[in-house]
Write a protein that holds these residues in place. Sequence first.
Motif, short mmCIF file in Angstrom:
data_model
loop_
_atom_site.label_atom_id
_atom_site.label_comp_id
_atom_site.label_asym_id
_atom_site.label_seq_id
_atom_site.Cartn_x
_atom_site.Cartn_y
_atom_site.Cartn_z
N PHE A 219 0.90 -1.17 0.00
CA PHE A 219 0.00 0.00 0.00
C PHE A 219 0.93 1.21 0.00
CE2 PHE A 219 0.95 -1.24 4.29
CZ PHE A 219 1.20 -0.06 4.97
N HIS A 231 -3.53 8.21 7.62
CA HIS A 231 -2.97 7.74 6.35
C HIS A 231 -2.29 8.91 5.65
CE1 HIS A 231 -5.37 3.75 5.77
NE2 HIS A 231 -4.51 3.72 6.76
N ASP A 248 4.48 3.59 8.51
CA ASP A 248 3.53 2.48 8.36
C ASP A 248 3.73 2.00 6.93
OD1 ASP A 248 1.37 0.79 8.05
OD2 ASP A 248 -0.10 2.16 8.89
N ASP A 260 2.59 -5.63 6.80
CA ASP A 260 2.05 -4.33 7.22
C ASP A 260 2.51 -4.06 8.65
OD1 ASP A 260 0.59 -2.03 7.61
OD2 ASP A 260 -1.36 -3.02 7.68
N HIS A 343 -6.79 -5.68 11.38
CA HIS A 343 -7.55 -6.20 10.25
C HIS A 343 -6.91 -7.50 9.82
CE1 HIS A 343 -4.14 -4.60 7.86
NE2 HIS A 343 -4.22 -3.55 8.63
N HIS A 350 -5.37 -5.14 3.56
CA HIS A 350 -6.63 -5.30 4.29
C HIS A 350 -7.30 -6.47 3.58
CE1 HIS A 350 -6.86 -0.77 5.56
NE2 HIS A 350 -5.87 -1.42 6.11
N ARG A 378 -12.17 -3.05 11.57
CA ARG A 378 -12.49 -3.86 10.38
C ARG A 378 -12.73 -5.32 10.72
NH1 ARG A 378 -8.83 0.03 8.08
NH2 ARG A 378 -9.80 0.89 6.22
N GLU A 392 -2.45 -3.17 15.86
CA GLU A 392 -1.88 -1.85 15.63
C GLU A 392 -2.54 -0.73 16.42
OE1 GLU A 392 -2.71 -0.22 11.64
OE2 GLU A 392 -3.56 -2.16 11.11
N GLU A 432 2.64 -1.50 15.12
CA GLU A 432 1.87 -2.54 14.43
C GLU A 432 2.72 -3.77 14.13
OE1 GLU A 432 0.54 -1.29 10.55
OE2 GLU A 432 -0.96 -2.90 10.44
N1 GLY Z 1 -1.27 0.00 7.13
C1 GLY Z 1 -2.38 0.77 6.76
C2 GLY Z 1 -3.62 0.30 7.38
O1 GLY Z 1 -3.66 -0.71 8.01
O2 GLY Z 1 -4.65 0.94 7.20
#
Ligand code: GLY
Length: 464
Positions: A219, A231, A248, A260, A343, A350, A378, A392, A432
């Motif tokens: 990402f 973000h 991140d 991640d 998530h 994700h 999520r 995280e 995280e």
């Molecule tokens: N690492 C970005 C997120 O989990 O939204």
Amino acid sequence: MFSKETYINRRKNLKNKINSGIVLIPGNNDSPMNYKSNTYHFRQDSTFLYFFGIDLQGLAGVIDIDNDEEILFGDDYTIDDIIWMGPQTSLKEKASAIGVNQTKPFAKLSEMISAAVSQNRKIHFTPPYRGENIMLLADLLNIHHREVEKQFSLELTKACIDLRSIKEPCEIEEMERHMHTAWKMHTTAMKMARPGISEQEITGAIEGISMSGGGMVSFPVICSVRGETLHNHYHGNTLKEGDLLLVDAGSESPLHYATDHTRTTPVSGKFSEVQKSVYQIVLDANNQAREAIRPGTLYRDVHLLACKVIASGLKDLGLMKGDVDKAVEAGAHALFMPHGLGHMIGLDVHDMEDYNDTLVGYDEEVQRSSQFGLAALRLGRCLKPGFTITNEPGIYFIPALIDAWKAESKFAEFINYDQLEAFKGFGGIRLEDDILVTENGCRILGERIPITIEELERIAGKGI
Ligand code: GLY
Ligand code: MN
């Protein structure tokens, strides 16, 4: 690719979950950046990768449930293609590598789907997310493109979620193997973090490590001294004494499994006393959440536990007050942690979010909350062995949110707004890890990236 049997088994398991009809899984095509032949780096669709494994453009996989047939639709490369792309294997060879016996030219797909539609057979597809595939489905089904998403198959989507949620040993191995790249990305960012360097230089270095490790970033990199913006993809700041650098970032393994991780590094090489206090609360939340992760536990409850650790730590710092349980129940802590604890992670960072994250993360037992903060979680449902998830927690001081809540005295019984003024330039801290739920508990995937205050102070700004 994984073994042929892996893909055969996955399709067999899928067939056992779908009653009747045709499962249609379109692969992705190249997406133009600024003109047709100058494309973004190709990324195959994850559902196609999972069931058909071939990492190439121009393909669609079909499983005819009623006639027990599997067909790979695509075209063999022409000599013109080969001049530009080099030698290619045939469609038949590609299909054989994943245990599919039948291949047909892509143009034949519309014949098959039209015939099935005219026989009132159900065409199952998951919610499409790319314009090109929405148009393809609209053409194949002869419906307006705005109707396509509404006709996705809940039966297929739920079946895919069931299968993909539990990672197979070969998937866990692939993910674990790639964790070293994540480790290198983050330790490099830590070593580079010193006054005078720009966020952009660090971002470039860690993206390069991802590419060298086998794949693109999973990402867009978040690398910012303004970590309170969750973000934050702006990389124009230069680091200075006293800043906290939040990184991140994740990488795709050669088979497209994501990492991640988030770490937060003191740019001065040492945390200030107040940074240390806030950092330790986030680290405690991370560690206590991980200790609570085990099969049979609702991830929503792990999230709430982390929120309580955060609220309790902030109360000790004088930023929150009152009963911690009541504050978290009311959602007052979300001023500081407005996102969810984590998530699922897998072929997507994700994982399966294209299917709809409420379908992925919730079920009949656990419904998604509408409360600010908790609504952003999520994954709420019961954890099972084989889930791969992120952990995280974070604490952020978001000036606009503080001002907005203060103006309406929101949760004034739980928040010391006067004390908060001094924190408006603090930034944010997130920590995280990627976690595998095991039979009895959980474990961090790969070697843990440095995370304690001592580890960070040892490595920060030391140079690469
Ligand atoms: N690492 C970005 C997120 O989990 O939204
Ligand atoms: Mn994440």
